[in-house]
Design a protein around this motif. Structure first.
Motif, PDB file in Angstrom:
ATOM      1  N   THR A  36       0.851  -1.187   0.000  1.00 48.95           N
ATOM      2  CA  THR A  36       0.000   0.000   0.000  1.00 48.95           C
ATOM      3  C   THR A  36       0.885   1.234   0.000  1.00 48.95           C
ATOM      4  O   THR A  36       1.929   1.257   0.647  1.00 48.95           O
ATOM      5  N   ALA A  37       0.481   2.282  -0.744  1.00 50.95           N
ATOM      6  CA  ALA A  37       1.241   3.527  -0.709  1.00 50.95           C
ATOM      7  C   ALA A  37       1.391   3.974   0.743  1.00 50.95           C
ATOM      8  O   ALA A  37       0.439   3.937   1.523  1.00 50.95           O
ATOM      9  N   GLN A  38       2.595   4.415   1.107  1.00 51.69           N
ATOM     10  CA  GLN A  38       2.892   4.715   2.505  1.00 51.69           C
ATOM     11  C   GLN A  38       1.991   5.803   3.072  1.00 51.69           C
ATOM     12  O   GLN A  38       1.596   5.750   4.229  1.00 51.69           O
ATOM     13  N   PHE A  39       1.664   6.814   2.255  1.00 53.08           N
ATOM     14  CA  PHE A  39       0.817   7.883   2.765  1.00 53.08           C
ATOM     15  C   PHE A  39      -0.577   7.362   3.108  1.00 53.08           C
ATOM     16  O   PHE A  39      -1.176   7.758   4.108  1.00 53.08           O
ATOM     17  N   LEU A  40      -1.100   6.441   2.284  1.00 53.19           N
ATOM     18  CA  LEU A  40      -2.432   5.907   2.538  1.00 53.19           C
ATOM     19  C   LEU A  40      -2.424   4.968   3.740  1.00 53.19           C
ATOM     20  O   LEU A  40      -3.352   4.976   4.558  1.00 53.19           O
ATOM     21  N   ALA A  41      -1.373   4.145   3.873  1.00 54.31           N
ATOM     22  CA  ALA A  41      -1.266   3.236   5.018  1.00 54.31           C
ATOM     23  C   ALA A  41      -1.210   4.027   6.326  1.00 54.31           C
ATOM     24  O   ALA A  41      -1.843   3.652   7.324  1.00 54.31           O
ATOM     25  N   LEU A  42      -0.450   5.131   6.340  1.00 55.35           N
ATOM     26  CA  LEU A  42      -0.337   5.946   7.552  1.00 55.35           C
ATOM     27  C   LEU A  42      -1.670   6.577   7.907  1.00 55.35           C
ATOM     28  O   LEU A  42      -2.085   6.580   9.074  1.00 55.35           O
ATOM     29  N   ARG A  43      -2.381   7.106   6.923  1.00 51.88           N
ATOM     30  CA  ARG A  43      -3.682   7.722   7.196  1.00 51.88           C
ATOM     31  C   ARG A  43      -4.669   6.687   7.739  1.00 51.88           C
ATOM     32  O   ARG A  43      -5.465   6.986   8.630  1.00 51.88           O
ATOM     33  N   ALA A  44      -4.617   5.474   7.187  1.00 53.89           N
ATOM     34  CA  ALA A  44      -5.499   4.418   7.674  1.00 53.89           C
ATOM     35  C   ALA A  44      -5.181   4.080   9.132  1.00 53.89           C
ATOM     36  O   ALA A  44      -6.091   3.888   9.950  1.00 53.89           O
ATOM     37  N   ARG A  45      -3.884   4.017   9.478  1.00 51.09           N
ATOM     38  CA  ARG A  45      -3.515   3.721  10.868  1.00 51.09           C
ATOM     39  C   ARG A  45      -3.960   4.841  11.814  1.00 51.09           C
ATOM     40  O   ARG A  45      -4.368   4.576  12.947  1.00 51.09           O
ATOM     41  N   ILE A  46      -3.888   6.083  11.341  1.00 54.95           N
ATOM     42  CA  ILE A  46      -4.349   7.211  12.168  1.00 54.95           C
ATOM     43  C   ILE A  46      -5.825   7.066  12.488  1.00 54.95           C
ATOM     44  O   ILE A  46      -6.252   7.187  13.644  1.00 54.95           O
ATOM     45  N   VAL A  47      -6.629   6.780  11.472  1.00 54.09           N
ATOM     46  CA  VAL A  47      -8.085   6.669  11.678  1.00 54.09           C
ATOM     47  C   VAL A  47      -8.411   5.479  12.578  1.00 54.09           C
ATOM     48  O   VAL A  47      -9.251   5.579  13.484  1.00 54.09           O
ATOM     49  N   LEU A  48      -7.753   4.349  12.338  1.00 56.41           N
ATOM     50  CA  LEU A  48      -8.018   3.166  13.167  1.00 56.41           C
ATOM     51  C   LEU A  48      -7.698   3.436  14.637  1.00 56.41           C
ATOM     52  O   LEU A  48      -8.461   3.058  15.534  1.00 56.41           O
ATOM     53  N   ARG A  49      -6.584   4.107  14.869  1.00 50.54           N
ATOM     54  CA  ARG A  49      -6.205   4.394  16.264  1.00 50.54           C
ATOM     55  C   ARG A  49      -7.153   5.395  16.903  1.00 50.54           C
ATOM     56  O   ARG A  49      -7.500   5.271  18.078  1.00 50.54           O
ATOM     57  N   CYS A  50      -7.584   6.399  16.128  1.00 50.20           N
ATOM     58  CA  CYS A  50      -8.544   7.371  16.656  1.00 50.20           C
ATOM     59  C   CYS A  50      -9.867   6.693  17.004  1.00 50.20           C
ATOM     60  O   CYS A  50     -10.508   7.027  17.999  1.00 50.20           O
ATOM     61  N   ALA A  51     -10.264   5.728  16.167  1.00 49.65           N
ATOM     62  CA  ALA A  51     -11.524   5.028  16.419  1.00 49.65           C
ATOM     63  C   ALA A  51     -11.462   4.199  17.692  1.00 49.65           C
ATOM     64  O   ALA A  51     -12.501   3.886  18.299  1.00 49.65           O
ATOM     65  N   GLU A  52     -10.240   3.836  18.115  1.00 48.14           N
ATOM     66  CA  GLU A  52     -10.086   3.082  19.360  1.00 48.14           C
ATOM     67  C   GLU A  52     -10.184   3.982  20.590  1.00 48.14           C
ATOM     68  O   GLU A  52     -10.138   3.493  21.725  1.00 48.14           O
ATOM     69  N   GLY A  53     -10.282   5.283  20.367  1.00 50.42           N
ATOM     70  CA  GLY A  53     -10.441   6.196  21.480  1.00 50.42           C
ATOM     71  C   GLY A  53      -9.214   7.010  21.813  1.00 50.42           C
ATOM     72  O   GLY A  53      -9.200   7.760  22.788  1.00 50.42           O
ATOM     73  N   GLY A  54      -8.127   6.892  21.021  1.00 51.20           N
ATOM     74  CA  GLY A  54      -6.925   7.649  21.301  1.00 51.20           C
ATOM     75  C   GLY A  54      -7.100   9.133  21.016  1.00 51.20           C
ATOM     76  O   GLY A  54      -7.796   9.520  20.076  1.00 51.20           O
ATOM     77  N   THR A  55      -6.511   9.969  21.838  1.00 49.33           N
ATOM     78  CA  THR A  55      -6.538  11.414  21.600  1.00 49.33           C
ATOM     79  C   THR A  55      -5.549  11.752  20.490  1.00 49.33           C
ATOM     80  O   THR A  55      -4.683  10.950  20.145  1.00 49.33           O
TER      81      THR A  55
END
Length: 375
Positions: A36-55
């Motif tokens: 996966t393009a690195q920029f897209l993989a990073l954005r996906a990880r950001i959203v997943l972590r935010c959805a877990e409740g991280g600030t």
């Protein structure tokens, strides 16, 4: 009133981020897929972590990005969902291909092959999708896909991999006092090669040229010990590389290192390093301590990097009419190196190496299905 002025201002309330099952599955694929393009993989990880409740602050610290980046992609996802994670179109002519077509090209490139061929070309992908070859090239460039290239890797199966990495890297970062740390190995089967015709020297506008064919004049093996503290090298050449020759090299090391110092050897599990004869010799020389690298992990031995320099600067383009001439050149090169030795700087800690490996294995492992998670 003064007391009221001292009260902290309430921060802005973050947009609520709740994922559907389909969105979570797609984000997980983007985050874990190896290419996966690195920029897209990073954005996906950001959203997943935010959805877990991280600030924003927590997510930024964990992923090594700024809080502004976390806030931007959280807000973009809340507003536009998955489409918000791809780059916004720039002003000008609207795109001639749809996002679905781009995803089709990327998925096909990563997960399929064209008929009997082993990999896609721009022409074969263009024929499959109906897009032009230049469009395929732009999509591959955007997502950093290079089907024509192949790299090599090897994952160690050593059951003591973690312990050995911690041991060896610990030596690099914290070498013991009153001791030398030597990275030891042998470069075997070094060929004395002579070209069938004289080499034509480099000229303005023209590189050095040599014939593709060559004459073999025999082989030699180099035993080397690289001192991680000062970069000096103890080297010894033998026509064979058995336990007998390795024992001779240990004797050479013993004579070269001052008697008041312990000797820590970093070496692999090659058979010649573990024969009864070698173990007996080591038992009679208690100042020698052997640290084995994990199986299949020669990259952790610093002498391999030095061998690479020797190969690039002497062996690969060298012309030798005999083994004796080759050995003389190698000895001269080592002497020249030791006149101005250069130690390597080992930057990675054992934890960083193990984390990188864990992240890589996570990308190779497909996400679990719902039934697997329930099990």
């Amino acid at each position: 009133m003064a007391g009221l002025a001292d009260e902290p201002r309430p921060g802005r309330r973050k947009s609520e981020l709740v994922l559907s099952d389909d969105e979570r599955a797609q984000l997980t694929r983007w985050a874990r897929r190896a290419k996966t393009a690195q920029f897209l993989a990073l954005r996906a990880r950001i959203v997943l972590r935010c959805a877990e409740g991280g600030t924003n602050k927590q997510v930024a610290a964990e992923l090594g990005v700024s809080e502004q980046s976390v806030n931007r992609w959280r807000a973009r996802f809340v507003k536009r969902r998955l489409d918000g994670l791809v780059d916004e179109p720039r002003p000008g002519r609207p795109p001639s291909i749809l996002l679905d077509q781009v995803e089709d090209v990327v998925v096909a490139t990563l997960e399929s092959a064209p008929g009997q061929d082993t990999h896609w070309s721009r022409a074969s992908m263009a024929a499959r999708t109906g897009l032009s070859k230049s469009t395929i090239g732009r999509i591959w460039k955007k997502f950093d896909l290079k089907p024509h290239l192949q790299d090599a890797f090897k994952l160690s199966t050593d059951p003591q991999f973690v312990a050995k990495v911690v041991d060896v890297v610990g030596l690099y970062h914290n070498p013991p006092e009153k001791a030398v740390v030597l990275c030891v190995d042998e470069k075997s089967q070094i060929q004395a090669l002579d070209r069938s015709q004289p080499v034509l020297p480099m000229m303005p506008g023209m590189p050095e040229r040599r014939t593709h064919d060559y004459l073999r004049h025999g082989i030699t093996s180099l035993f080397a010990a690289f001192n991680i503290a000062d970069g000096t090298v103890i080297g010894e050449l033998h026509r064979r590389h058995r336990a007998v020759e390795f024992k001779k090299f240990l004797v050479t090391i013993d004579k070269a290192v001052p008697a008041g110092l312990d000797v820590h050897l970093v070496c692999d599990n090659y058979a010649t390093h573990n024969t009864p004869e070698i173990k007996t010799w080591l038992g009679k020389h208690p100042r020698f301590h052997v640290h084995c690298t994990p199986t299949g992990s020669s990259w952790i031995n610093q002498v391999e990097r030095w061998f690479g320099l020797l190969t690039d600067k002497l062996i690969r383009r060298g012309v030798h009419t005999s083994v004796k001439a080759l050995e003389e050149d190698i000895r001269a090169w080592i002497d020249s190196w030791n006149e101005n030795p250069r130690p390597f700087t080992w930057t990675k800690t054992a934890d960083e190496i193990l984390k990188s490996l864990a992240d890589y294995l996570t990308k190779l492992t497909p996400p679990a299905t719902e039934n697997q998670r329930e099990t």
